[in-house]
Structures are given as C-alpha cells and as structure tokens.
Design an enzyme around this catalytic site. Sequence first.
Site, mmCIF file in Angstrom:
data_model
loop_
_atom_site.group_PDB
_atom_site.id
_atom_site.type_symbol
_atom_site.label_atom_id
_atom_site.label_comp_id
_atom_site.label_asym_id
_atom_site.label_seq_id
_atom_site.Cartn_x
_atom_site.Cartn_y
_atom_site.Cartn_z
ATOM 1 N N PRO A 1 0.823 -1.208 0.000
ATOM 2 C CA PRO A 1 0.000 0.000 0.000
ATOM 3 C C PRO A 1 0.860 1.262 0.000
ATOM 4 C CG PRO A 1 -0.784 -1.573 1.634
ATOM 5 C CD PRO A 1 0.524 -2.089 1.139
ATOM 6 N N LYS B 1 4.260 5.311 4.854
ATOM 7 C CA LYS B 1 3.605 4.004 4.878
ATOM 8 C C LYS B 1 3.477 3.442 6.297
ATOM 9 C CE LYS B 1 5.347 3.013 0.227
ATOM 10 N NZ LYS B 1 6.073 2.072 -0.650
#
Length: 267
Positions: free
Chosen positions: A2, A50
Amino acid sequence: MPEGHTLHRLARLHRRRYVGAPVAVTSPQGRFHASTVDGRVLLRAEAHGKHLFHVYGPDATVHVHLGLYGTFSEYPHPVVEPVGQVRMRLVGPTHWTDLRGPTRCEVLTDVEVAALRARLGPDPLRRDARPDLAFARIAKSRKSIGVLLMDQDVIAGVGNVYRAEVLFRHGLHPLTPGNKVDRALWDLMWADLVVLMRHGVKVGRIDTVRPEHLPAATGRAPREDRHGGEVYVYRRTGMPCLVCGTPVAMADLAARNLYWCPGCQPE
C-alpha cells in the site's frame, strides 16, 4: 505494498471510529503485546508515509507497517470470534477491526516513535512536511530519480504507482540522476504529488490521468486492473501511451518494475 494514501485513509477512519474512547486491544495470534494499551483511550491516529501510528500515551504508541501482505478488516458491531491469524484486534464503541499479516505491529515509546519518524523523509500528505528536505537529498545524489522517489528516507509514502505517474506527468526520464533535477521542477513535482495523493485519500484509489486523456474524453475503454484508477504508464507495458502513442516501456530498477514512456520521457 500500500502507498501512503492508504495509510492516511486508515488513520482518518480510525480517528472517526476509535479516537476519544477506551479501546479494547487484543492479539488473538499472540504475537503482539496488546496488554500495554488494552483499555486505554486512543488519543490520536495518524500516518507518516507508509507507517500508521495509534497514539495512546503517555509513552505508548502502536506502530503498524503493513508491508506486502498486511490488511485491516473493518466491521460494525456485533463482534464475532477471530478467524485466521489476527495479529491485533481493536474493539471500540461502535466498530471493531482486525489486523492480519503486517510487517510490523509493535508498541513504541515516544522516543522510539521520534527516532523512527526522524529517519523518514517528508510526507506529501502531512501539513508539517518540508519538501526542501527531500530536495536537499535529491540534489546531492547521483542515484536516479526513479530510485530516490522510492526511498522512504528521501520522501515518505510514494510507491511504485505514484513514482511512475509523477515522473510521466512531468516528462522526466526515471534514470535521470537526482543532481540533474532542478529546484523548479522538484517544486512542481511535489505540488503534483500533494494533489494526486490527497485525491487518493479521498477516493481510495490512484488516479493520475488528466481530464483530456480520460476514457470519456478519448473514447477508449476504461482501465481494467485490480489496482483500479486511471493511470498513464503503470502496468501498461507495451500499450500505447495515452498522449503520444509510443509503447510504454518496462524495466527492472532496484528489484521493482519501472514504467515510462520513451516518447514523453526521453533520456
């Protein structure tokens, strides 16, 4: 893995559902020391690149890095028994969430959080970001801009999709050395990342194509890909560039697939 917008979406969701109330925190898998924060009031949820931080305080923050396989699953009450390998479960007043498969899930002290964040580059989605710090590292490096944009110590939150797309949007070849990127171009790229990534937070996918190149404007079929969103070059190897028609190129760079248009991004 992601990209940064996903973690900021999670932080926003968890602020709405859990912040300000006591949260039951358990580790059905037994690999996370949940007792340290179990029953405490969640004070803040935030992201940096992240990395996701659940701040309970004092001196207790749950740090999560999803890595390649980590996922949060969100549910409204009632709570059911855990299924599979659940690393962390949060139960709040109205919702509960299970975390599976993260690279990191740990309780950190304030000093440890500060040290971790000090290693990260500025995040385009944070109001406290300083793009000048990223440029200072880029400007003195002979590494390619394609490598530098993926280095979380240089800029936090940019992954393979945003890397490929912002370079295309500014006509910059990904193998251009960092010290050949001038400040004016960097400022434009940073501002573009801020806009693109904020849009990603809002809609939950990565869209980078300008209105004049969208399917509705050009008559082409919409993109079909599990990642969703309309993009210029990412995962479009061999397909015609949406701007010039040149086949999109792909190569390996630092063990990641690199995408660019040889016509719009000449060396």
